[in-house]
Write a protein that holds these residues in place. Structure first.
Motif, PDB file in Angstrom:
ATOM      1  N   ASP A 182      67.412  52.324  29.245  1.00 28.80           N
ATOM      2  CA  ASP A 182      68.214  52.830  31.031  1.00 28.80           C
ATOM      3  C   ASP A 182      68.807  52.181  31.375  1.00 28.80           C
ATOM      4  O   ASP A 182      68.520  52.973  32.713  1.00 28.80           O
ATOM      5  CB  ASP A 182      66.620  52.442  31.304  1.00 28.80           C
ATOM      6  CG  ASP A 182      65.880  53.629  32.363  1.00 28.80           C
ATOM      7  OD1 ASP A 182      66.136  54.874  32.676  1.00 28.80           O
ATOM      8  OD2 ASP A 182      65.953  52.869  34.306  1.00 28.80           O
ATOM      9  N   THR A 183      69.325  50.918  31.697  1.00 31.05           N
ATOM     10  CA  THR A 183      69.663  50.100  32.913  1.00 31.05           C
ATOM     11  C   THR A 183      71.976  50.948  32.690  1.00 31.05           C
ATOM     12  O   THR A 183      72.209  51.197  33.205  1.00 31.05           O
ATOM     13  CB  THR A 183      70.229  49.239  32.609  1.00 31.05           C
ATOM     14  OG1 THR A 183      68.987  48.470  32.711  1.00 31.05           O
ATOM     15  CG2 THR A 183      70.774  47.976  33.405  1.00 31.05           C
ATOM     16  N   PRO A 230      70.722  56.047  32.888  1.00 36.20           N
ATOM     17  CA  PRO A 230      68.782  56.119  33.367  1.00 36.20           C
ATOM     18  C   PRO A 230      68.760  57.395  33.655  1.00 36.20           C
ATOM     19  O   PRO A 230      69.239  58.805  33.173  1.00 36.20           O
ATOM     20  CB  PRO A 230      69.280  55.825  35.283  1.00 36.20           C
ATOM     21  CG  PRO A 230      70.791  55.040  35.380  1.00 36.20           C
ATOM     22  CD  PRO A 230      71.920  55.196  34.194  1.00 36.20           C
ATOM     23  N   PHE A 241      65.961  47.317  39.554  1.00 35.24           N
ATOM     24  CA  PHE A 241      67.133  48.242  38.656  1.00 35.24           C
ATOM     25  C   PHE A 241      68.178  47.581  39.589  1.00 35.24           C
ATOM     26  O   PHE A 241      69.128  47.109  38.058  1.00 35.24           O
ATOM     27  CB  PHE A 241      66.492  49.881  39.108  1.00 35.24           C
ATOM     28  CG  PHE A 241      68.305  50.509  38.929  1.00 35.24           C
ATOM     29  CD1 PHE A 241      68.243  50.394  36.665  1.00 35.24           C
ATOM     30  CD2 PHE A 241      69.567  50.823  38.751  1.00 35.24           C
ATOM     31  CE1 PHE A 241      68.636  51.373  36.196  1.00 35.24           C
ATOM     32  CE2 PHE A 241      69.875  51.479  38.572  1.00 35.24           C
ATOM     33  CZ  PHE A 241      69.602  52.229  37.037  1.00 35.24           C
ATOM     34  N   ARG A 278      68.901  44.677  37.513  1.00 29.87           N
ATOM     35  CA  ARG A 278      68.992  44.645  35.883  1.00 29.87           C
ATOM     36  C   ARG A 278      70.782  45.113  35.171  1.00 29.87           C
ATOM     37  O   ARG A 278      71.130  44.446  34.902  1.00 29.87           O
ATOM     38  CB  ARG A 278      68.512  45.859  35.410  1.00 29.87           C
ATOM     39  CG  ARG A 278      66.864  45.530  35.384  1.00 29.87           C
ATOM     40  CD  ARG A 278      66.615  47.078  34.813  1.00 29.87           C
ATOM     41  NE  ARG A 278      64.900  47.014  35.059  1.00 29.87           N
ATOM     42  CZ  ARG A 278      64.267  48.142  34.012  1.00 29.87           C
ATOM     43  NH1 ARG A 278      64.199  48.359  33.684  1.00 29.87           N
ATOM     44  NH2 ARG A 278      62.665  47.998  34.454  1.00 29.87           N
ATOM     45  N   THR A 279      71.102  45.819  36.553  1.00 27.29           N
ATOM     46  CA  THR A 279      72.344  46.626  36.842  1.00 27.29           C
ATOM     47  C   THR A 279      73.319  45.126  36.972  1.00 27.29           C
ATOM     48  O   THR A 279      74.461  45.019  35.600  1.00 27.29           O
ATOM     49  CB  THR A 279      73.205  47.421  37.455  1.00 27.29           C
ATOM     50  OG1 THR A 279      72.526  47.316  38.459  1.00 27.29           O
ATOM     51  CG2 THR A 279      72.502  49.633  37.397  1.00 27.29           C
TER      52      THR A 279
END
Length: 189
Positions: free
Chosen positions: A21-22, A25, A99, A102-103
């Motif tokens: 998902d990173t 997305p 998020f 995460r990125t």
């Protein structure tokens, strides 16, 4: 080594979903979804089947997924500690990262010179591949199921018999004549 318990498998799946998902997305699957951050509308790599593709033996990475999941969660703990981010203990550490973090972590992991770069780049490539092509699925089945990546790219629907025919040439002209031995199904002689 593969995860032995249901809890281990759940941690691995959530972690791999959060990584996918990173990379591409998508929207949360439900309000309780923690792996998918909901950073983009529509389906992303998770809905496109990134984990299923990673777990396909033909992908050649399934034997390393447990180790990569453990490493990613350790990197997430270290990253969160560096930033002073408190992690929710109810989910795997990478899943617990916001998020943007995460990125940020993934950017570090895939950066030139990172000693584990090849493993993270492979996961990123498979996440993209799941979205862009649905490589683990037959294309007609992917289209019938509404595959989010193929839909986003405007991939054409097959004809009623499940075959693709293109009556209008993409270059606005026929590039080559059909070989005279080609069967009606389009197979070469």
């Amino acid at each position: 080594m593969h995860s032995d318990t249901a809890a281990d498998r759940a941690v691995r799946t959530l972690t791999l979903e959060a990584f996918a998902d990173t990379i591409v997305p998508g929207a949360k699957r439900s309000p309780e979804d923690r792996a998918v951050a909901g950073a983009a509308p529509g389906g992303g790599a998770v809905d496109a089947g990134a984990v299923a593709l990673l777990e396909t033996p033909a992908a050649g990475v399934v034997d390393g997924l447990d180790s990569l999941s453990l490493l990613l969660n350790q990197h997430a703990r270290d990253y969160a500690a560096r930033l002073g981010t408190a992690l929710d203990p109810d989910v795997p550490p990478f899943v617990a990262l916001p998020f943007a973090q995460r990125t940020g972590l993934v950017a570090e992991l895939v950066a030139p010179g990172h000693p584990e770069k090849d493993g993270w780049v492979a996961l990123a490539l498979f996440s993209n591949m799941a979205f862009d092509t649905g490589a683990h699925l037959h294309t007609t089945e992917a289209m019938a199921a509404g595959h989010p990546g193929l839909r986003a790219m405007g991939f054409a629907e097959p004809d009623a018999d499940g075959l693709w025919r293109f009556p209008a040439y993409s270059y606005r002209r026929e590039l080559a004549r059909t070989h005279p031995g080609t069967t009606p199904a389009g197979d070469p002689s």
